[in-house]
Design a protein around this motif. Structure first.
Motif, PDB file in Angstrom:
ATOM      1  N   LEU A  54      -6.421   1.075  12.913  1.00 13.80           N
ATOM      2  CA  LEU A  54      -7.441   1.060  11.306  1.00 13.80           C
ATOM      3  C   LEU A  54      -6.846   0.441  10.325  1.00 13.80           C
ATOM      4  CD1 LEU A  54      -8.559   5.095  11.939  1.00 13.80           C
ATOM      5  CD2 LEU A  54      -9.626   2.683  11.654  1.00 13.80           C
ATOM      6  N   SER A  55      -6.486  -0.245   9.353  1.00 10.46           N
ATOM      7  CA  SER A  55      -5.784  -0.794   8.746  1.00 10.46           C
ATOM      8  C   SER A  55      -5.159   0.339   7.738  1.00 10.46           C
ATOM      9  CB  SER A  55      -6.438  -1.606   7.758  1.00 10.46           C
ATOM     10  OG  SER A  55      -5.320  -2.421   6.583  1.00 10.46           O
ATOM     11  N   GLY A  56      -3.608  -0.288   7.413  1.00 10.23           N
ATOM     12  CA  GLY A  56      -3.941   1.299   6.063  1.00 10.23           C
ATOM     13  C   GLY A  56      -4.245   0.078   4.432  1.00 10.23           C
ATOM     14  N   CYS A  57      -3.791   0.984   3.616  1.00 16.18           N
ATOM     15  CA  CYS A  57      -4.635   0.824   2.750  1.00 16.18           C
ATOM     16  C   CYS A  57      -3.212  -0.596   2.371  1.00 16.18           C
ATOM     17  CB  CYS A  57      -3.790   2.028   1.213  1.00 16.18           C
ATOM     18  SG  CYS A  57      -5.680   2.000  -0.175  1.00 16.18           S
ATOM     19  N   THR A  58      -3.919  -1.857   1.663  1.00 13.22           N
ATOM     20  CA  THR A  58      -3.122  -2.337   0.952  1.00 13.22           C
ATOM     21  C   THR A  58      -3.367  -1.803  -0.383  1.00 13.22           C
ATOM     22  OG1 THR A  58      -5.276  -3.763   0.678  1.00 13.22           O
ATOM     23  CG2 THR A  58      -3.509  -4.053   2.638  1.00 13.22           C
ATOM     24  N   ALA A  59      -3.605  -1.156  -1.093  1.00 15.30           N
ATOM     25  CA  ALA A  59      -3.566  -1.227  -2.518  1.00 15.30           C
ATOM     26  C   ALA A  59      -4.034  -2.508  -3.563  1.00 15.30           C
ATOM     27  CB  ALA A  59      -2.681  -0.559  -3.356  1.00 15.30           C
ATOM     28  N   CYS A  60      -5.590  -3.283  -2.484  1.00 17.84           N
ATOM     29  CA  CYS A  60      -6.263  -4.681  -3.515  1.00 17.84           C
ATOM     30  C   CYS A  60      -7.107  -3.658  -4.475  1.00 17.84           C
ATOM     31  CB  CYS A  60      -6.661  -5.000  -1.885  1.00 17.84           C
ATOM     32  SG  CYS A  60      -8.194  -4.125  -1.216  1.00 17.84           S
ATOM     33  N   ARG A  61      -7.304  -2.439  -4.348  1.00 17.27           N
ATOM     34  CA  ARG A  61      -8.108  -1.739  -5.240  1.00 17.27           C
ATOM     35  C   ARG A  61      -9.640  -2.150  -5.512  1.00 17.27           C
ATOM     36  NH1 ARG A  61      -5.202   0.510  -9.174  1.00 17.27           N
ATOM     37  NH2 ARG A  61      -6.975   0.883 -10.941  1.00 17.27           N
ATOM     38  N   SER A  62     -10.184  -3.333  -4.406  1.00 22.15           N
ATOM     39  CA  SER A  62     -11.839  -3.417  -4.218  1.00 22.15           C
ATOM     40  C   SER A  62     -12.358  -2.732  -4.235  1.00 22.15           C
ATOM     41  CB  SER A  62     -11.416  -4.446  -3.672  1.00 22.15           C
ATOM     42  OG  SER A  62     -11.920  -4.313  -2.725  1.00 22.15           O
ATOM     43  N   CYS A  63     -12.206  -0.943  -3.603  1.00 22.07           N
ATOM     44  CA  CYS A  63     -13.040   0.088  -3.647  1.00 22.07           C
ATOM     45  C   CYS A  63     -13.199   0.242  -5.809  1.00 22.07           C
ATOM     46  CB  CYS A  63     -12.194   1.199  -3.105  1.00 22.07           C
ATOM     47  SG  CYS A  63     -10.968   1.471  -3.507  1.00 22.07           S
ATOM     48  N   ALA A  64     -12.555  -0.058  -6.234  1.00 18.66           N
ATOM     49  CA  ALA A  64     -12.739  -0.042  -7.543  1.00 18.66           C
ATOM     50  C   ALA A  64     -14.269  -0.553  -8.176  1.00 18.66           C
ATOM     51  CB  ALA A  64     -11.971   0.767  -8.588  1.00 18.66           C
ATOM     52  N   LYS A  65     -14.421  -1.268  -7.470  1.00 16.85           N
ATOM     53  CA  LYS A  65     -15.482  -1.992  -7.784  1.00 16.85           C
ATOM     54  C   LYS A  65     -16.677  -1.836  -7.231  1.00 16.85           C
ATOM     55  CE  LYS A  65     -12.670  -6.184  -9.499  1.00 16.85           C
ATOM     56  NZ  LYS A  65     -12.222  -7.052  -9.489  1.00 16.85           N
ATOM     57  N   THR A  66     -16.474  -2.058  -5.689  1.00 15.33           N
ATOM     58  CA  THR A  66     -17.344  -1.685  -4.962  1.00 15.33           C
ATOM     59  C   THR A  66     -17.965  -0.645  -4.113  1.00 15.33           C
ATOM     60  OG1 THR A  66     -15.751  -1.836  -2.525  1.00 15.33           O
ATOM     61  CG2 THR A  66     -16.953  -3.711  -3.754  1.00 15.33           C
ATOM     62  N   GLY A  67     -16.879   1.152  -4.265  1.00 15.78           N
ATOM     63  CA  GLY A  67     -16.829   1.973  -3.579  1.00 15.78           C
ATOM     64  C   GLY A  67     -16.605   2.131  -2.164  1.00 15.78           C
ATOM     65  N   LYS A  68     -16.314   0.755  -1.779  1.00 18.45           N
ATOM     66  CA  LYS A  68     -16.473   1.277  -0.315  1.00 18.45           C
ATOM     67  C   LYS A  68     -14.339   0.464   0.276  1.00 18.45           C
ATOM     68  CE  LYS A  68     -21.281   1.142   1.296  1.00 18.45           C
ATOM     69  NZ  LYS A  68     -20.872   1.893   2.263  1.00 18.45           N
TER      70      LYS A  68
END
Length: 211
Positions: A44-58
């Motif tokens: 499982l990857s650690g969080c990379t703070a790419c912030r794509s979840c802010a747009k996709t919710g995933k």
């Protein structure tokens, strides 16, 4: 009502599972549905703070985190279980919770708000309280009431058969489950009585570095 129990061990039916099963059986006696969610043994990857979840919710890494979040929204309470690896939670459950809680926050999912949670720890010998403290921090930053037992939420043993002999540990799990059930029933009664939720303030972010 339903409670979701997350098994953060690489062993699907190991010591952590044994502790969570004791919790689940007691919750069922309290007429509360349960489901044990195993995070698996794949990396499982650690969080990379790419912030794509802010747009996709995933989460950008389409793994067990997204599977969990899809069902977590319908849960009324949570248990997160982890064995002790080097006096801390496993790397897998840490990566899992980092991504799940970050995605929930930035994605606006509102999955955990005011839902009770508890950590369950298994170890052969030591490192349990440090692991408990580590997992509790996810709850306190997410406005989740923490459910406690009459002792710290832990069992001991190198294999499931050992955990079954840890009578105090198993009793701690049962007390923990009953306390969770009591809280959920009180929350349900409060909602039926139309007790208002806390007033929500807009988030304030401060930076300690000043020009």
């Amino acid at each position: 009502m339903k409670v979701l129990l997350v098994n953060g061990s690489p062993h699907e039916k190991g010591c952590t599972y044994t502790a969570l099963t004791e919790v689940a059986e007691t919750l069922k006696e309290e007429s509360i549905d349960t489901e044990i969610f195993w995070i698996g043994k794949k990396p499982l990857s650690g969080c990379t703070a790419c912030r794509s979840c802010a747009k996709t919710g995933k989460c950008a890494f389409n793994d067990k985190v997204n599977d969990f979040l899809d069902i977590a929204k319908d849960a009324d309470g949570f248990f997160f279980g982890s064995p002790v690896h080097y006096a801390a939670a496993t790397g897998a459950i840490t990566s899992f919770m980092d991504c799940a809680f970050y995605t929930n926050l930035l994605g606006g999912r509102n999955t955990f708000y005011l839902k009770p949670a508890a950590a369950v720890i298994s170890a052969r010998r030591a490192g349990t309280t440090a692991t408990l403290d580590q997992l509790n921090k996810y709850f306190t930053i997410s406005e989740m009431p923490i459910i406690s037992s009459r002792y710290w939420n832990m069992v001991h043993g190198a294999k499931p058969e050992d955990v079954k002999k840890d009578l105090e540990g198993l009793q701690t799990m049962r007390v923990l489950a009953r306390n969770m059930a009591w809280f959920l029933k009180c929350k349900e009664a409060g909602m039926k009585a139309r007790v208002q939720l806390p007033v929500k303030e807009e988030m304030i972010f401060t930076n300690f570095i000043r020009e």
